[in-house]
Scaffold this active site. Structure first.
Site, PDB file in Angstrom:
ATOM      1  N   GLY A  75       0.989   9.328 -39.408  1.00  0.00           N
ATOM      2  CA  GLY A  75       0.654   8.081 -38.728  1.00  0.00           C
ATOM      3  C   GLY A  75       1.588   6.945 -39.083  1.00  0.00           C
ATOM      4  NE  ARG A  80      -5.937  13.575 -32.163  1.00  0.00           N
ATOM      5  CZ  ARG A  80      -6.154  12.266 -32.027  1.00  0.00           C
ATOM      6  NH1 ARG A  80      -6.857  11.803 -31.016  1.00  0.00           N
ATOM      7  NH2 ARG A  80      -5.672  11.416 -32.918  1.00  0.00           N
ATOM      8  CE1 TYR A 128      19.404  -3.074 -30.763  1.00  0.00           C
ATOM      9  CE2 TYR A 128      21.200  -1.504 -30.557  1.00  0.00           C
ATOM     10  CZ  TYR A 128      19.914  -1.880 -30.269  1.00  0.00           C
ATOM     11  OH  TYR A 128      19.122  -1.090 -29.488  1.00  0.00           O
ATOM     12  N   GLY A 183       0.294  16.706 -37.106  1.00  0.00           N
ATOM     13  CA  GLY A 183       0.411  17.478 -35.878  1.00  0.00           C
ATOM     14  C   GLY A 183       0.880  16.683 -34.694  1.00  0.00           C
ATOM     15  CD  GLU A 193      15.213  27.820  -8.133  1.00  0.00           C
ATOM     16  OE1 GLU A 193      15.088  28.073  -6.922  1.00  0.00           O
ATOM     17  OE2 GLU A 193      16.087  28.327  -8.864  1.00  0.00           O
ATOM     18  CB  CYS A 231      14.943   7.095 -30.746  1.00  0.00           C
ATOM     19  SG  CYS A 231      13.492   6.056 -30.647  1.00  0.00           S
ATOM     20  CB  SER A 265      15.269  -1.617 -29.020  1.00  0.00           C
ATOM     21  OG  SER A 265      16.013  -0.633 -29.697  1.00  0.00           O
ATOM     22  CE1 TYR A 317       7.464  10.479 -31.584  1.00  0.00           C
ATOM     23  CE2 TYR A 317       5.153   9.917 -31.349  1.00  0.00           C
ATOM     24  CZ  TYR A 317       6.456   9.537 -31.575  1.00  0.00           C
ATOM     25  OH  TYR A 317       6.759   8.217 -31.804  1.00  0.00           O
ATOM     26  CB  ILE A 318       6.811  12.025 -35.996  1.00  0.00           C
ATOM     27  CG1 ILE A 318       7.066  10.791 -35.118  1.00  0.00           C
ATOM     28  CG2 ILE A 318       7.711  11.983 -37.236  1.00  0.00           C
ATOM     29  CD1 ILE A 318       6.727   9.469 -35.789  1.00  0.00           C
ATOM     30  CD  GLU A 369      10.115  14.235 -31.628  1.00  0.00           C
ATOM     31  OE1 GLU A 369      10.207  13.938 -30.432  1.00  0.00           O
ATOM     32  OE2 GLU A 369      10.181  13.376 -32.545  1.00  0.00           O
ATOM     33  CG  HIS A 373      18.553  29.514  -6.297  1.00  0.00           C
ATOM     34  ND1 HIS A 373      17.502  29.985  -7.056  1.00  0.00           N
ATOM     35  CD2 HIS A 373      19.366  30.577  -6.064  1.00  0.00           C
ATOM     36  CE1 HIS A 373      17.658  31.273  -7.252  1.00  0.00           C
ATOM     37  NE2 HIS A 373      18.778  31.662  -6.665  1.00  0.00           N
ATOM     38  CB  THR A 410      11.778   2.142 -35.879  1.00  0.00           C
ATOM     39  OG1 THR A 410      11.050   1.433 -36.890  1.00  0.00           O
ATOM     40  CG2 THR A 410      11.385   3.602 -35.923  1.00  0.00           C
ATOM     41  CB  CYS A 411      14.804   2.872 -31.610  1.00  0.00           C
ATOM     42  SG  CYS A 411      15.605   3.924 -30.388  1.00  0.00           S
ATOM     43  CE  LYS A 449      13.165  11.784 -32.067  1.00  0.00           C
ATOM     44  NZ  LYS A 449      11.939  11.276 -31.403  1.00  0.00           N
ATOM     45  CG  ASP A 476       6.608   0.730 -32.043  1.00  0.00           C
ATOM     46  OD1 ASP A 476       6.651   0.710 -30.792  1.00  0.00           O
ATOM     47  OD2 ASP A 476       7.146   1.623 -32.719  1.00  0.00           O
TER      48      ASP A 476
END
Length: 457
Positions: free
Chosen positions: A267, A206, A100, A177, A445, A49, A15, A179-180, A183, A440, A43-44, A52, A308
């Site tokens: 990682g 973390r 692309y 542990g 809210e 992204c 990207s 986000y990947i 998820e 509401h 990758t994205c 996923k 990255d």
């Protein structure tokens, strides 16, 4: 004056690289080339992204019949068809890669479907031996997932592999542990896989806000994910003679457990190997990332790097922003440093985490703060008698009253944090939020109706 084949040669078709190439060519009238050894979109689009998020959508339908029953609908729960979904997924990724390629072509960028390395400060060499000179070189080669250094680690898959599985396993161990890991634990559980997750630390995610981390961990366990923290492994082995068969995992406490598949989410590493970077004077950091200044310039004045591969903030929109800033600086005569402050982001667990700014612990180190937080069962899930809770949290400076951080754990939190991010980037205070009338009935809210601090520090 030296004559060059190109004004700009971009290495990497993700990207960031594609945006920089087509804007330099289309808006700055530069002569541009781009080399990509794999698929365009990086990758994205191809292995991150986009696929996923489509898997997140697919997994979210698992609970729909049960929830719908509370609202009067009688819907029979069917089985998930991985083969059918994967076919639709591949068709969509092919379409996006075509987009692309078309964007580059329509902008007048010359594309080379080959690996490229840097021969000198102004020369790029392709795999076939062809060389091209350029006034400026931009490295945008991204990163890749890595396996841990342990015995038989090759028996485990990484995130790049998940989209190519012929079938889904019955059971899977996810190691990690971040986000990947979290998820995909939620995704695969939603698709019917028996998921166990090991993380060696005290709590998953973390670096994110502690209160949000705890709520997500509890939600994952309530959904049926076997999440085990302070747990690590020391070796893998085949459980039988079949190379595609179950994997025996030896934990560091000595216990042995079998899983149909092991997924390492431990990682990522910048793609800088064998590119000739250090040979020409480009400096690399401890994790092999390219070291750059605030304008994305390396130690070699003609060579820049974004995304990255620089290991600054590893998010697709950030790579795109870095690419745009590079074009402004180099081709439009408008020196533009990259702004990495107050970047909103989302973790697509179930429920999602949306976050911008400082965590509570980070903010408390900088000065006195007030914390406004509320956790509750939203109307939709409460009516369906489900235990899932959401979290709305603001961290506020006592001195300036500015909002230093916002953290949301809720369905579609990624959509909510984008709007909050605009206000916080503009310097909104808690009183600015208080003056905003609530919508509401919504979950959001609560962001503008919290009047008293939960705690101060």
């Amino acid at each position: 004056m030296m004559s060059f084949d190109y004004d700009l040669f971009v290495i990497g078709g993700g990207s960031g690289g594609v945006r920089a190439a087509r804007v330099a060519a289309g808006e700055a009238n530069a002569k541009v080339a781009l080399a990509e050894e794999d698929r365009y979109g990086g990758t994205c689009v191809i292995r991150g992204c986009v696929p996923k998020k489509l898997m997140v959508y697919a997994s979210s339908y698992a609970d729909m019949p049960e929830t719908a029953a509370h609202y009067g609908w009688e819907i029979n729960k069917g089985a998930f068809n991985w083969e059918s979904f994967r076919g639709h997924l591949n068709t969509e990724l092919d379409r996006l890669e075509g987009v692309y390629r078309k964007l580059l072509k329509n902008s007048g960028v010359d594309s080379f479907d080959q690996r490229a390395r840097i021969k000198d400060a102004h020369t790029v060499e392709l795999d076939n031996g062809d060389t091209y000179t350029a006034k400026h070189i931009l490295v945008a080669t991204g990163g890749r997932p890595v396996r841990p250094e342990l015995k038989n680690a090759e028996l485990g898959i990484v995130s790049d592999d998940i989209f190519h599985l012929e079938t889904l396993p019955k059971s899977m161990l996810i190691v990690g542990g971040g986000y990947i890991a979290c998820e995909f634990a939620c995704i695969l559980h939603g698709l019917g896989v028996e998921v166990t997750q090991y993380y060696r630390g005290e709590q998953i995610l973390r670096g994110f806000d502690d209160e949000a981390r705890e709520l997500i961990a509890n939600s994952m366990k309530e959904r049926g994910i076997d999440l085990q923290v302070e747990t690590d492994i020391s070796a893998l082995a085949l459980a039988g003679d079949d190379s595609n068969g179950p994997v025996r995992v030896t934990r560091k406490d000595g216990e042995e457990v079998e899983f149909d598949m092991v997924f390492f989410a431990t990682g990522r590493r910048p793609n800088t190997d064998s590119m000739g970077l250090e040979e020409v004077g480009v400096k690399l950091g401890r994790s092999s990332e390219i070291e750059v200044d605030e304008y994305s310039q390396t130690a070699v004045p003609s060579i820049y790097a974004i995304g990255d591969v620089t290991d600054r903030v590893n998010l697709t929109p950030v790579a795109i922003r870095e690419g745009m800033a590079f074009v402004e600086t180099v081709f439009k005569g408008n020196p533009t440093p990259v702004d990495h402050a107050l970047i909103p982001s989302a973790v697509f667990t179930q429920p999602e985490l949306g976050t911008v700014g400082l965590t509570e612990s980070e903010a408390a180190k900088l000065g006195a703060i007030d914390v406004y937080a509320t956790s509750f069962r939203p109307m939709q899930t409460a009516f369906a008698d489900k235990p899932e809770k959401v979290l709305m949290k603001l961290i506020v400076s006592q001195e300036s009253r500015k909002i230093l951080g916002c953290h949301i754990v809720a369905p579609d939190a990624g959509e909510l944090i984008q709007m909050a991010g605009i206000a916080i980037k503009m310097g909104a205070t808690k009183e600015d939020f208080d003056r905003t009338v609530a919508v509401h009935p919504t979950m959001s809210e609560e962001i503008v109706t919290m009047r008293s601090p939960t705690r101060s520090g």
